[in-house]
Design an enzyme around this catalytic site. Structure first.
Site, PDB file in Angstrom:
ATOM      1  N   LYS A  78       0.820  -1.215   0.000  1.00 45.28           N
ATOM      2  CA  LYS A  78       0.000   0.000   0.000  1.00 45.28           C
ATOM      3  C   LYS A  78       0.850   1.260   0.000  1.00 45.28           C
ATOM      4  O   LYS A  78       0.534   2.249  -0.636  1.00 45.28           O
ATOM      5  CB  LYS A  78      -0.893   0.006   1.230  1.00 45.28           C
ATOM      6  CG  LYS A  78      -2.233  -0.602   0.931  1.00 45.28           C
ATOM      7  CD  LYS A  78      -3.281  -0.047   1.848  1.00 45.28           C
ATOM      8  CE  LYS A  78      -4.647  -0.473   1.338  1.00 45.28           C
ATOM      9  NZ  LYS A  78      -5.536  -0.885   2.351  1.00 45.28           N
ATOM     10  N   ARG A  79       1.952   1.167   0.744  1.00 47.25           N
ATOM     11  CA  ARG A  79       2.883   2.288   0.875  1.00 47.25           C
ATOM     12  C   ARG A  79       3.331   2.802  -0.510  1.00 47.25           C
ATOM     13  O   ARG A  79       3.596   3.981  -0.708  1.00 47.25           O
ATOM     14  CB  ARG A  79       4.071   1.757   1.676  1.00 47.25           C
ATOM     15  CG  ARG A  79       5.221   2.654   1.900  1.00 47.25           C
ATOM     16  CD  ARG A  79       6.146   1.992   2.929  1.00 47.25           C
ATOM     17  NE  ARG A  79       6.648   0.689   2.466  1.00 47.25           N
ATOM     18  CZ  ARG A  79       7.749   0.534   1.747  1.00 47.25           C
ATOM     19  NH1 ARG A  79       8.476   1.580   1.427  1.00 47.25           N
ATOM     20  NH2 ARG A  79       8.144  -0.663   1.366  1.00 47.25           N
TER      21      ARG A  79
END
Ligand code: GLU
Length: 486
Positions: free
Chosen positions: A262-263
């Site tokens: 997600k980062r």
């Protein structure tokens, strides 16, 4: 032979962009060959599969325009067929009933672990250690069931699993369009469970049966499934079925080279829609993420479909680069038909302003110029702000400075000239400005700032003549008037 490809997502979560790219590659391969692209929802894991996830996958694919050639199929609906195939394999002597209980299997693993740990004991001789290690290796090796050659069940009602007899050959080889030719020692393959003790089919069996039944000729999927291929091939052999071609595509990595999370922006495909990316930009970006054709950077779906080739998929993982995605999106925002751009942009504008007919008309006129001014739809909507917002109550420093003494005097003259102008075209408005400058021996640098300040209060906007044209005479005179009467 008609090429048939499929995208086979498990509906256990969102359609992330890695999945979308797999769908895209399958779609392109089918289209390139005049073939068929199918969608199979692999919903056999009832606990983890949800209707919402299925819907998100369908919505994501629809948004990208990756329309399957048949309605989607659901793997769970073919469970009877999977069971029947397993029983055919038992019948043919390729699969067998295995009466080993989960407890026995666990005890075997535990014993293996104990021996492996014991082999580290320094008080033992090297020979003793080696022999313990060898025993541990056997116990922990991929399972070959003692029931593979038959035998009498422990009792008439003993429960059993159905297992496939692992191949007897020494080695097996997979030829993959991306991974190349990879050979594995067959002893690394266990006697694969086809039906669990409760009679339900396993995922490995279901995938192979469905791919066969759907006539799939090319399996294109993430390389996290590459090792599964070695377990699936023996099922094709046991059933006497043609083996499809394989292409296992490397995962997408983040810009730092680490596995995508997600980062890095590993969001659902629909999240990109909501952030204001166009589906054609997403497709163009994703197709280049791990595939190339010469040095062409931008592709429409049709262009990619006319040249797509599995052998051009890169072996190295593609890296997600959001800056590049922004550039590609900006390209498609410029290219897209203006009426469609207006449709796409309208919901974004409606979040910021009352989308009146008047504003829509201004947008229609201004978009051919303003579409250069945003990488995403929300950015573009912000660039259009001056069309509904004079920003009069929130002037920036430069605008405040421009609206003093000389500036106000010039603004007042210009207002009069504009009021009297017969024509309200970009050329006529440019002429009004230039004539005023010439008559007063002023430069545009002296006349422009107060007008710009009055019209946009410092909001970014293009040249003055088009800005005035888009706003219309009434609005321009009103915006200027507000500062003259203040
Ligand atoms: N259902 C699997 C997944 O979502 C894909 C299986 C396949 O493509 O063979 O990862």
């Amino acid at each position: 032979m008609t090429v048939v490809t499929r995208f086979a997502p498990s509906p256990t979560g969102m359609l992330h962009i890695g999945g979308a790219r797999t769908a895209l590659f399958n779609y392109l391969l089918a289209k390139r060959n005049g073939g068929r692209f199918l969608l199979r929802v692999e919903d056999t894991d009832k606990k983890r599969s949800t209707d919402e996830a299925t819907q998100a996958i369908l919505d994501g694919m629809e948004w990208l325009g990756l329309t399957p050639d048949d309605p989607p199929t659901f793997q769970s609906k073919s469970a009877d067929r999977h069971v029947a195939c397993a029983m055919d394999m038992v019948e043919a002597g390729k699969a067998f009933r295995c009466y080993a209980t989960p407890e026995e299997l666990q005890a075997r693993r535990d014993e293996g672990e104990t021996k492996r740990a014991a082999a580290k004991d320094d008080s033992l001789s090297d020979d003793e250690k080696a022999s313990l290690r060898a025993e541990a290796d056997v116990l922990l090796a991929p399972y070959r069931s003692p029931w593979r050659d038959g035998g009498t069940p422990p009792s008439p009602d003993s429960s059993y699993t159905i297992r496939l007899r692992a191949p007897d050959e020494d080695e097996m080889t997979v030829r993959d369009h991306v991974q190349g030719e990879v050979t594995l020692k067959t002893r690394e393959i266990d006697d694969l469970i086809l039906l669990r003790a409760d009679g339900t089919p396993t995922y490995m069996l279901a995938v192979v049966v469905d791919d066969h039944d759907m006539g799939v000729t090319h399996v294109v999927r993430g390389d996290d499934h590459f090792r599964n291929t070695f377990r699936q091939l023996p099922i094709y052999w046991a059933m006497g079925w043609d083996v499809p071609e394989f292409a296992h595509v490397p995962m997408i990595h983040g810009s730092d080279g680490a596995k995508l999370s997600k980062r890095h922006g590993a969001l659902s495909t629909l999240a990109y829609r909501d952030m204001g990316y166009l589906p054609e930009a997403m497709n163009s970006y994703l197709v280049r993420l791990g595939w190339s054709h010469g040095d062409q950077e931008i592709f429409t779906l049709d262009e990619a479909a006319s040249v797509f080739d599995l052998n051009d998929i890169n072996k190295a993982p593609g890296r997600l680069d959001l800056e590049k995605l922004g550039d590609v999106n900006a390209h498609f925002i410029r290219e897209v038909h203006e009426s469609r751009l207006l449709d796409l942009l309208s919901p974004e504008i409606a979040k910021l302003a009352d989308l009146s007919d008047e504003l829509t008309e201004r947008l229609q006129q201004a978009l051919p110029t303003l579409k250069e001014r945003g990488q995403t739809l929300p950015q573009l909507a912000e660039s259009c702000r001056f069309l509904w917002d004079s920003n009069a109550d929130n002037l920036n420093k430069k605008a405040r400075k421009a609206l003093q003494e000389d500036g106000l005097k010039r603004l007042s003259d210009i207002r009069e000239a504009l009021d009297q102008s017969d024509s309200w075209t970009i050329e006529a408005l440019q002429h009004v400005l230039e004539s005023y400058c010439a008559a007063h021996t002023l430069s545009m640098g002296q006349v422009g700032p107060p007008i710009r300040a009055a019209l946009t209060g410092g909001l970014p906007a293009p040249d003055l003549a088009p800005v005035m044209y888009w706003l219309g005479r009434d609005e321009v005179l009103a915006r200027i008037g507000k500062h003259l009467s203040a």
